[in-house]
Design a protein around this motif. Structure first.
Motif, PDB file in Angstrom:
ATOM      1  N   ASP A 102       0.787  -1.161  -0.066  1.00 36.62           N
ATOM      2  CA  ASP A 102       0.085   0.067   0.033  1.00 36.62           C
ATOM      3  C   ASP A 102       0.927   1.197  -0.093  1.00 36.62           C
ATOM      4  O   ASP A 102       1.861   1.169   0.808  1.00 36.62           O
ATOM      5  N   SER A 103       0.422   2.202  -0.711  1.00 35.04           N
ATOM      6  CA  SER A 103       1.129   3.346  -0.712  1.00 35.04           C
ATOM      7  C   SER A 103       0.382   4.649  -0.685  1.00 35.04           C
ATOM      8  O   SER A 103      -0.664   4.697  -1.344  1.00 35.04           O
ATOM      9  N   ARG A 104       0.713   5.708   0.038  1.00 38.45           N
ATOM     10  CA  ARG A 104      -0.129   6.766  -0.079  1.00 38.45           C
ATOM     11  C   ARG A 104       0.572   8.160  -1.096  1.00 38.45           C
ATOM     12  O   ARG A 104      -0.277   8.905  -1.262  1.00 38.45           O
ATOM     13  N   LEU A 105       1.849   7.878  -1.092  1.00 42.45           N
ATOM     14  CA  LEU A 105       2.584   8.954  -1.832  1.00 42.45           C
ATOM     15  C   LEU A 105       3.054   8.498  -3.377  1.00 42.45           C
ATOM     16  O   LEU A 105       3.668   9.225  -3.888  1.00 42.45           O
ATOM     17  N   SER A 106       2.846   7.383  -3.733  1.00 44.21           N
ATOM     18  CA  SER A 106       3.358   6.749  -5.082  1.00 44.21           C
ATOM     19  C   SER A 106       2.883   7.759  -6.116  1.00 44.21           C
ATOM     20  O   SER A 106       3.405   7.539  -7.169  1.00 44.21           O
TER      21      SER A 106
END
Length: 264
Positions: A102-106
């Motif tokens: 999971d990523s919030r900034l990719s």
């Protein structure tokens, strides 16, 4: 207050830029994974699921498990969390699994410029043994206590040691500017030099030959040199009998492989 409102608007815009990659199936059976890198669930605002590329595979502590090394998005809080398996199935004596993070900034350009290694444990219902393991659609084959990524050309089959093997011939033809249906017909091969005919299109006149159409004009003779790991490299072509012009291009090409060849 105006500065606070502006900051909140900018944060909302950054979060909205994050777009998911190719999402794997989410209905596979649950299996063991590494603990989440952060406590918040994946449904938090702005967190999106992305593929985690697998860089190494090793046999786990028991016959049902594998230790996967994965590339996690790094360099900032919010780049990556919770590497895990989201899908697992066993078909045709192979194990298939998808590995994600999971990523919030990719989705923010420049926010996660590097990768850091992480681990995920894959556990199957029964022993894995020597079965091929397909991770994110890439097959891996067991090699001792580790696994090797299968070759993009030959798949998981052993690479032929005989350079004249039909598999190497097929690789050479696929690299030519001919129809994808074309098949090479070797006329001479000694492991270092190869001569063969290849039709530009096996069915140029259609499945049922059209009246007046001559398919023979589309056939050429190719002369090739073994180029190591790259396989066969073409050095000349001809539509004439014999060696054509290959020996003027490459005098070392053996005459015995082509001198008596008919017009292709």
């Amino acid at each position: 207050m105006r500065r606070l409102a502006t900051a909140l608007l900018c944060l909302s815009t950054l979060v909205g830029c994050a777009q998911p990659g190719a999402l794997p199936p989410a209905d596979g059976p649950a299996i063991d994974t590494v603990p989440a890198t952060q406590e918040a669930p994946a449904t938090d605002t702005g967190w999106v699921t992305y593929q985690a590329d697998v860089t190494a595979v090793r046999v786990g502590p028991d016959p049902r498990s594998l230790a996967l090394t994965v590339a996690l998005l790094g360099d900032a809080d919010g780049c990556s969390r919770n590497p895990r398996i989201t899908y697992l199935t066993e078909e045709n004596n192979r194990v298939y699994a998808n590995v994600v993070q999971d990523s919030r900034l990719s989705g923010t350009v420049g926010a996660c410029p590097t990768h850091t290694p992480g681990t995920v444990t894959l556990t199957t219902p029964g022993p894995i043994g020597d079965r091929i393991v397909v991770l994110n659609q890439e097959p891996w084959k067991r090699d001792g206590d580790g696994y090797q990524r299968c070759d993009t050309t030959f798949g998981c089959d052993p690479m032929p040691t005989d350079h004249c093997d039909p598999a190497w011939i097929s690789v050479a033809v696929r690299g030519m500017d001919v129809s994808r249906h074309s098949v090479g017909s070797p006329e001479g091969c000694d492991g270092r030099w190869l001569v063969m005919t290849v039709p530009f299109d096996p069915v140029p006149c259609g499945v049922e030959a059209r009246a007046g159409c001559d398919a023979s004009v589309t056939v050429r003779r190719y002369f090739l040199r073994w180029a190591g790991e790259r396989g066969w490299a073409s050095i000349a072509t001809s539509t004439e009998a014999g060696c054509g012009r290959v020996r003027s291009v490459e005098p070392a090409f053996p005459r015995k492989l082509c001198a008596d060849l008919p017009t292709p």
